[in-house]
Design a protein around this motif. Structure first.
Motif, mmCIF file in Angstrom:
data_model
loop_
_atom_site.group_PDB
_atom_site.id
_atom_site.type_symbol
_atom_site.label_atom_id
_atom_site.label_comp_id
_atom_site.label_asym_id
_atom_site.label_seq_id
_atom_site.Cartn_x
_atom_site.Cartn_y
_atom_site.Cartn_z
ATOM 1 N N ASN A 46 0.858 -1.185 0.000
ATOM 2 C CA ASN A 46 0.000 0.000 0.000
ATOM 3 C C ASN A 46 0.890 1.229 0.000
ATOM 4 O O ASN A 46 1.357 1.664 1.055
ATOM 5 N N LEU A 48 0.452 4.342 -0.125
ATOM 6 C CA LEU A 48 0.053 5.476 0.717
ATOM 7 C C LEU A 48 0.473 5.288 2.165
ATOM 8 O O LEU A 48 0.556 6.264 2.924
ATOM 9 N N ASP A 49 0.747 4.048 2.568
ATOM 10 C CA ASP A 49 1.207 3.786 3.933
ATOM 11 C C ASP A 49 2.717 3.908 4.070
ATOM 12 O O ASP A 49 3.254 3.793 5.174
ATOM 13 N N ALA A 50 3.426 4.090 2.962
ATOM 14 C CA ALA A 50 4.883 4.236 3.003
ATOM 15 C C ALA A 50 5.245 5.542 3.690
ATOM 16 O O ALA A 50 4.449 6.492 3.718
ATOM 17 N N HIS A 55 7.590 8.829 -0.733
ATOM 18 C CA HIS A 55 6.595 9.090 -1.772
ATOM 19 C C HIS A 55 7.184 9.647 -3.063
ATOM 20 O O HIS A 55 6.789 9.208 -4.158
ATOM 21 N N THR A 263 -2.101 6.056 -5.952
ATOM 22 C CA THR A 263 -3.408 5.404 -5.902
ATOM 23 C C THR A 263 -3.761 4.972 -7.316
ATOM 24 O O THR A 263 -3.994 5.803 -8.184
#
Length: 294
Positions: A46, A48-50, A55, A263
């Motif tokens: 996932n 977005l959880d990094a 990012h 995403t």
């Protein structure tokens, strides 16, 4: 630092279950640099959880993956010329990981420290070359033609030129010099694949971002603004008699069914909104690629 960032991007792309490229050396090159920078080397389940600091590279890795695959496809053995010149080779490993014709010769130009580091790490990995490789130390912000010819480049033979991840980091004058030297050194049936730089938007908002980046990076504004009006590779080579095709980023996204986003279902691509050493040029500077034939 830029070479490590791109290698990290290739490592991330190569780790994906739907990977566009296979680079078994990228992660090792980053790890052996022992950088203080925390580079992601795998695509997380996932994104977005990094960690937020990961990012930019995760985003850039999607573009780097598409760019790498596009150029890899251009270099398939059936289309190869007797010699291939990679300008600003960085930690690129195409000489090791791609299939090459039996008599293929690849000349890589970059700073001596980068080329020496890469050679040392790959030797330690017992990586096997698929071609004859000639490393040519050169400062690509200046004329490099003399060093290339001294290394055995044969200007009477057709050449494939690879200019990837280089022009956006040169000022406009150096970009034009590079393109003119490519044209001057090319024999008939030469070809090129070039990542272009596009003009910086002349807005107050972007100017503020450039000023902030100047303060953070230590690069003077004059150097940044010297990139503001770059030459168009298709136009420069077209005037010299080359046939060119242009391939914008959105074409790459459609070709490879990718979105530059954390995403996968996003309606519009996400990109870093300011140039950073770990993420490469911002979206506005990603000018896509040009292929050219003489």
């Amino acid at each position: 630092m830029t070479a490590l960032a791109v290698a990290a991007g290739r490592a991330v792309e190569a780790s994906r279950p739907d990977k566009l490229i296979d680079d078994p050396y990228a992660a090792a090159l980053v790890e052996n640099a022992h950088s203080l920078q925390d580079w992601p080397l795998v695509w997380p389940p996932n994104p977005l959880d990094a960690p937020p600091l990961h990012h930019p590279i995760l985003l850039a890795s999607t573009y780097i993956g598409m760019r790498t695959r596009f150029i890899d496809d251009f270099l398939q053995p059936a289309e190869q010329t007797p010699q291939t010149v990679i300008l600003g080779a960085g930690l690129d490993t195409r000489a090791y990981r791609l299939p090459w014709a039996d008599d293929a010769r690849v000349l890589e130009l970059d700073l001596a420290t980068v080329l020496e580091f890469k050679a040392e790490v790959l030797a330690g990995l017992s990586a096997e070359l698929g071609c004859e490789l000639v490393s040519v130390p050169a400062d690509l912000s200046c004329s490099w033609a003399e060093q290339l010819q001294a290394a055995g480049f044969d200007r009477s033979q057709p050449t494939t030129w690879v200019i990837e991840g280089l022009l956006p980091y040169l000022d406009a004058d150096a970009q034009l010099l590079t393109l003119k030297e490519v044209a001057a050194l090319s024999a008939p049936r030469s070809r090129a694949v070039i990542e272009r730089a596009v003009a910086l938007p002349r807005t107050e908002d972007f100017g503020a971002k450039l000023r902030e980046f100047s303060i953070q990076s230590g690069l003077p504004m004059s150097e940044l603004l010297a990139r503001a009006d770059p030459p168009d590779p298709a136009r420069v080579l077209g005037v010299a008699g080359w046939r060119c095709t242009e391939h914008p980023v959105q074409e790459l996204c459609s070709r490879y069914d990718r979105r530059i986003s954390l995403t996968p279902d996003a309606e519009t691509p996400e990109m870093p909104d300011a140039e950073t050493p770990d993420a490469g040029p911002p979206a506005a500077q990603r000018g896509g690629l040009v292929r050219a034939w003489l």
